[in-house]
Design an enzyme around this catalytic site. Structure first.
Site: not given
Ligand code: AMP
Length: 223
Positions: A13, A88, A122, A156, A167
């Site tokens: 994404k 989410r 990554r 990360r 996740r």
């Molecule tokens: P990402 O970078 O999109 O993989 O997000 C990393 C982490 O941020 C996720 O595993 C969640 O802990 C938090 N996070 C990101 N977007 C959301 C969302 N829309 N709702 C809740 N937690 C989020």
């Protein structure tokens, strides 16, 4: 053009959103990046959410909704935006609907085995958030440094194996139902991540541009 990117962690994404951001001149809004900035700044909010993010769970809905609301109200979003990582869950989707109308929902599909392979390796730029991989796809020209801004690349915390499994679990339980939800709303576009990034990138950019030029009624499935 208000796009929403769905897909499991590591499905690409962020990478494709960064490509379309450049091509279309609309901002890529990653809620994960917004949260990581809060942690970096050491804000109260950052301190509250750091542990939750490291464990691979979702941060509370109110936090995310407020951050997203503020971000999409900024002037650079008037022509559109790409939302990556939000919503989410179904509650967030319902709240988003109250805020704006979405043009298309792109669902990036890949098997869990592919995801785990992609996430281990990554690396992300700590300065501009550009995403790379140590071995395939966008590999940085100079090890450890961002090609675009020279910032240091880091792995990360939540890309480590235990957090990745959590996740994926969170994704399957909370986020996957959004696929049917947006299919029923007639907004879903399926994109299968089963070929090299360069091929998908080319097809995706071509389709989106044709849609914007009025040559297509919808972006259409890519497989
Ligand atoms: P990402 O970078 O999109 O993989 O997000 C990393 C982490 O941020 C996720 O595993 C969640 O802990 C938090 N996070 C990101 N977007 C959301 C969302 N829309 N709702 C809740 N937690 C989020």
């Amino acid at each position: 053009m208000r796009l929403l990117f769905l897909g499991s962690p590591g499905a690409g994404k962020g990478t494709y959103a960064q490509v379309l951001e450049k091509e279309l001149g609309i901002p890529h809004i990653s809620t994960g990046d917004l949260l990581r900035e809060e942690i970096k700044k050491g804000s109260e909010l950052g301190k509250r959410i750091e542990g939750i993010m490291q464990s691979g769970n979702l941060v509370p809905d109110e936090v995310i909704l407020e951050l997203t609301r503020q971000r999409i109200a900024r002037p650079d979003c008037v022509k559109g935006f790409i939302l990556d990582g939000f919503p989410r869950n179904l509650y967030q989707a319902a709240q988003l609907k109250e805020l704006v109308e979405i043009t298309h929902v792109l669902n990036f599909k890949a098997d869990d085995e592919v995801i785990v392979e992609r996430l281990s390796g990554r690396i992300t730029c700590g300065k501009c958030s550009k995403i790379y991989h140590k071995e395939f796809g966008y590999v940085p020209e100079k090890e450890g440094a961002c090609d675009v801004c020279g910032g240091a690349l880091f792995e990360r915390e939540d890309d480590k194996p235990a957090a990745v499994l959590q996740r994926l679990k969170t994704y399957h339980e909370k986020t996957r139902p959004l696929i049917d939800h947006y299919r029923e709303e007639g907004l879903l576009v399926e994109i299968l991540i089963n070929k090299p990034i360069s091929e998908i990138r080319e097809q995706l950019v071509g389709r989106v541009k044709e849609f914007l030029d009025g040559k297509r009624e919808t972006i259409g499935r890519i497989d």
